[in-house]
Scaffold this active site. Structure first.
Site, PDB file in Angstrom:
ATOM      1  N   HIS A  50       0.859  -1.185   0.000  1.00  0.00           N
ATOM      2  CA  HIS A  50       0.000   0.000   0.000  1.00  0.00           C
ATOM      3  C   HIS A  50       0.894   1.233   0.000  1.00  0.00           C
ATOM      4  CE1 HIS A  50      -3.876  -1.918   1.811  1.00  0.00           C
ATOM      5  NE2 HIS A  50      -3.246  -2.776   1.021  1.00  0.00           N
ATOM      6  N   GLU A  52       0.953   3.904   1.747  1.00  0.00           N
ATOM      7  CA  GLU A  52       1.422   4.360   3.060  1.00  0.00           C
ATOM      8  C   GLU A  52       2.572   3.498   3.578  1.00  0.00           C
ATOM      9  OE1 GLU A  52      -3.202   4.679   3.359  1.00  0.00           O
ATOM     10  OE2 GLU A  52      -1.733   3.540   2.192  1.00  0.00           O
ATOM     11  N   CYS A  80      -6.309   2.142   5.687  1.00  0.00           N
ATOM     12  CA  CYS A  80      -6.935   0.898   6.137  1.00  0.00           C
ATOM     13  C   CYS A  80      -6.311   0.508   7.489  1.00  0.00           C
ATOM     14  CB  CYS A  80      -6.701  -0.190   5.098  1.00  0.00           C
ATOM     15  SG  CYS A  80      -4.982  -0.762   5.021  1.00  0.00           S
ATOM     16  N   CYS A  83      -2.430  -0.069   7.380  1.00  0.00           N
ATOM     17  CA  CYS A  83      -1.676   1.173   7.213  1.00  0.00           C
ATOM     18  C   CYS A  83      -1.804   2.079   8.431  1.00  0.00           C
ATOM     19  CB  CYS A  83      -2.139   1.897   5.953  1.00  0.00           C
ATOM     20  SG  CYS A  83      -1.753   0.976   4.442  1.00  0.00           S
TER      21      CYS A  83
END
Length: 145
Positions: A50, A52, A80, A83
């Site tokens: 992801h 992040e 999410c 993260c």
């Protein structure tokens, strides 16, 4: 740079996502961008890729520390749970995000992992939200075709 400018940079990064959900992330320290990343799950066959997570790794390497004290994170979609927990563990100061994620958002929309963490972060949501929502809507419309 101001928060609006950093979010614009996050959107530039999001547009690089190609086959992935268009999410971009910027980490800044003292007004300087120290990390930038976009989603690469599909590209790398990596469920942890992801934006992040990738940006946190870059920033940690640059600062030679897992503690990102004084850093601010700008992301085009509310983080999410995976993260959000990485953000909290990295001791980031503040999170600025564009679109709210009512299904998976973990810093206020669905749940707030900050509630169970010793580290508290400042959170600012809805920055350039219309632009963020459109970017995501367009991606999913094209995906369904």
């Amino acid at each position: 740079m101001k928060p609006f400018n950093f979010m614009e940079e996050a959107f530039i990064e999001a547009k690089k996502s190609k086959s992935d959900i268009p999410v971009g992330c910027i980490i800044e320290l003292n007004g300087e961008i120290i990390a930038r990343a976009h989603n690469e799950k599909e590209l790398n066959n990596d469920p942890t890729a992801h934006a992040e997570i990738l940006a946190i790794k870059i920033a940690s390497n640059k600062l030679n520390s897992w503690r990102l004290l004084g850093c601010n994170l700008y992301v085009t979609l509310e983080p999410c749970p995976m993260c959000a927990w990485a953000i909290l563990n990295s001791r980031i100061n503040a999170v600025y995000f564009s679109s709210y994620d009512i299904k998976y958002g973990a810093i206020g929309s669905k749940i707030n992992l900050s509630d169970i963490s010793n580290h508290k972060i400042k959170v600012y949501g809805g920055i350039m939200e219309d632009f963020g929502d459109k970017l995501l809507d367009d991606y999913f419309k094209n995906l369904r075709k």
